[in-house]
Motif scaffolding. Structure first.
Motif, short mmCIF file in Angstrom:
data_model
loop_
_atom_site.label_atom_id
_atom_site.label_comp_id
_atom_site.label_asym_id
_atom_site.label_seq_id
_atom_site.Cartn_x
_atom_site.Cartn_y
_atom_site.Cartn_z
N GLN A 1 0.83 -1.20 0.00
CA GLN A 1 0.00 0.00 0.00
C GLN A 1 0.86 1.25 0.00
O GLN A 1 0.50 2.27 -0.59
N LYS A 2 2.03 1.17 0.63
CA LYS A 2 2.95 2.31 0.63
C LYS A 2 3.40 2.64 -0.79
O LYS A 2 3.49 3.81 -1.17
N THR A 3 3.68 1.61 -1.58
CA THR A 3 4.08 1.83 -2.97
C THR A 3 2.94 2.45 -3.76
O THR A 3 3.14 3.40 -4.53
N SER A 4 1.73 1.93 -3.59
CA SER A 4 0.57 2.51 -4.27
C SER A 4 0.41 3.97 -3.91
O SER A 4 0.18 4.82 -4.77
N SER A 5 0.52 4.26 -2.63
CA SER A 5 0.35 5.63 -2.16
C SER A 5 1.43 6.54 -2.74
O SER A 5 1.15 7.68 -3.14
N SER B 1 -4.57 2.96 -4.94
CA SER B 1 -4.31 1.87 -5.88
C SER B 1 -4.87 2.19 -7.26
O SER B 1 -4.26 1.89 -8.29
N ILE B 2 -6.05 2.80 -7.29
CA ILE B 2 -6.66 3.18 -8.57
C ILE B 2 -5.77 4.18 -9.30
O ILE B 2 -5.49 4.04 -10.50
N LEU B 3 -5.31 5.21 -8.59
CA LEU B 3 -4.43 6.19 -9.21
C LEU B 3 -3.11 5.55 -9.65
O LEU B 3 -2.62 5.82 -10.76
N ALA B 4 -2.54 4.71 -8.80
CA ALA B 4 -1.26 4.09 -9.12
C ALA B 4 -1.37 3.21 -10.36
O ALA B 4 -0.48 3.21 -11.23
N LEU B 5 -2.45 2.44 -10.47
CA LEU B 5 -2.64 1.59 -11.64
C LEU B 5 -2.76 2.43 -12.91
O LEU B 5 -2.21 2.09 -13.95
N PRO C 1 -13.99 -4.71 -11.87
CA PRO C 1 -15.22 -3.97 -12.15
C PRO C 1 -15.17 -2.54 -11.63
O PRO C 1 -14.47 -2.24 -10.67
N GLY C 2 -15.92 -1.67 -12.30
CA GLY C 2 -16.14 -0.33 -11.78
C GLY C 2 -15.05 0.67 -12.13
O GLY C 2 -14.40 0.59 -13.16
N ARG C 3 -14.88 1.63 -11.22
CA ARG C 3 -13.99 2.75 -11.48
C ARG C 3 -12.55 2.33 -11.73
O ARG C 3 -11.84 2.93 -12.52
N GLN C 4 -12.10 1.29 -11.02
CA GLN C 4 -10.70 0.91 -11.12
C GLN C 4 -10.34 0.50 -12.54
O GLN C 4 -9.35 0.98 -13.11
N SER C 5 -11.13 -0.38 -13.14
CA SER C 5 -10.83 -0.81 -14.51
C SER C 5 -11.02 0.33 -15.50
O SER C 5 -10.25 0.48 -16.45
N ALA C 6 -12.03 1.17 -15.26
CA ALA C 6 -12.29 2.28 -16.17
C ALA C 6 -11.15 3.30 -16.13
O ALA C 6 -10.69 3.77 -17.18
N PHE C 7 -10.68 3.61 -14.94
CA PHE C 7 -9.61 4.60 -14.83
C PHE C 7 -8.29 4.04 -15.33
O PHE C 7 -7.49 4.75 -15.96
#
Length: 348
Positions: free
Chosen positions: A122-126, A179-183, A206-212
């Motif tokens: 999570q630190k890496t994602s952040s 995580s969404i931003l990092a991806l 599904p949802g915002r994560q795949s879309a973003f």
């Protein structure tokens, strides 16, 4: 640090100004015994207290500049050595001549270190999520760039491979804004270099994560491949999928800091797109035809719904779209530019 990287003692910094130990003590308000302990020590910055350093910086010319250069060089040397240990060589000449602030570049090199080490935390994602922004993105792009003139790494291919490997492992079943931003950021950087969506990054969430994440892939691919059909497919996807349209509208204003980065991906009802307008005008002038088609067919019409004044730059936008449209060979792009110009002139 001096130009060749050698540390300087306090006495060396003040010598050219003709200041002696008593002068520095008097101007800074520090005890002469304190200055004496630091005077000939090239490692004095690691020994001085924060309050004493503030007094020296505010009273002796050159101390503040040296302190910043020392901190940057020290962090740089650690990162360069650590990256070398992971098989990545930093091009020091590119690093030193870049017009991107050194602090941003060092942050980007630290992100590369997390990625190449495969730290799926999570630190890496952040940390990676903090690169959602114009200046931060420029720094990270320099790390991923294969351009020998502008790329920070002599061979960034191991970073591409590590990014592709890390991205699915950063994906979490529970909702994580970072995580969404990092991806999005990882997929954008990789697809921008490869010029095509990576199948290895095509896992379904599904949802915002795949879309973003998909938006990051599409934007990077448009920049890297100049694929007009991809821009058209993305436009149709936005027309039929509300979540894509919502994320598209959110992306530019938060990237340029017109709007606050919000974990619910919403924008205030009243928002002036001043910084966004400046960025869009730059991109119209600098990016390839496929990306311009995305702007004129997809983003700009959406932005005008949010801010009909387009940050007070409608006149500049009309000129930019007219000029760029006239230079495009593709008939579809020219027609779309002409249609948008007529719409803009009706607003202006």
């Amino acid at each position: 640090m001096t130009a060749d990287g050698e540390p300087k003692s306090l006495s060396e910094i003040t010598r050219d100004m003709g200041l002696n130990m008593s002068d520095v003590a008097a101007f800074s308000g520090l005890d002469e015994s304190t200055i004496f302990r630091l005077w000939d020590n090239t490692g004095w910055l690691d020994r001085v207290s924060g309050r004493s350093l503030q007094s020296l910086m505010s009273s002796v010319p050159g101390i503040a500049e040296y302190s910043m250069a020392h901190a940057i060089r020290k962090r740089r040397d650690v990162l360069v050595n650590d990256l070398h240990g992971e098989g990545l060589t930093v091009d020091m000449s590119v690093l030193e001549r870049s017009d991107v602030p050194q602090q941003h570049l060092l942050n980007a090199l630290e992100a590369a270190l997390h990625i190449v080490r495969g730290e799926a935390t999570q630190k890496t994602s952040s940390f990676i999520a903090r690169f959602w922004g114009r200046e931060q993105d420029r720094a990270l792009s320099a790390v991923y760039s294969p351009d020998p003139e502008n790329g920070l790494l002599a061979d960034p291919r191991p970073l591409f491979e590590s990014s592709i490997d890390l991205a699915p492992r950063l994906n979490r079943k529970t909702y994580s804004f970072h995580s969404i931003l990092a991806l999005n950021i990882l997929t954008h950087q990789v697809s921008k270099v490869t010029g095509a969506p990576e199948t290895d990054l095509g896992f379904e969430v599904p949802g915002r994560q795949s879309a973003f994440m998909m938006r990051g892939v599409v934007m990077g691919s448009l920049i890297g491949s100049n694929d007009i059909e991809l821009a058209e497919r993305y436009r149709r996807e936005l027309d039929s999928t509300p979540v894509y349209a919502a994320l598209e509208e959110w992306s530019f204003p938060t990237y340029t800091r017109d709007g606050r980065i919000s974990s619910d991906f919403t924008l205030p009802s009243s928002l002036s797109l001043r910084n966004t307008a400046t960025e869009v005008l730059r991109e119209i002038a600098e990016y390839n035809d496929a990306y311009v088609y995305y702007l004129v067919s997809t983003y700009i019409p959406l932005a005008l719904q949010r801010d009909p004044a387009f940050g007070g730059k409608l006149t500049e936008l009309i000129r930019a779209v007219e000029s760029r449209g006239a230079d495009c060979r593709d008939k579809r792009i020219r027609q779309t530019c002409n249609t948008l110009v007529r719409q803009l002139k009706g607003i202006a």
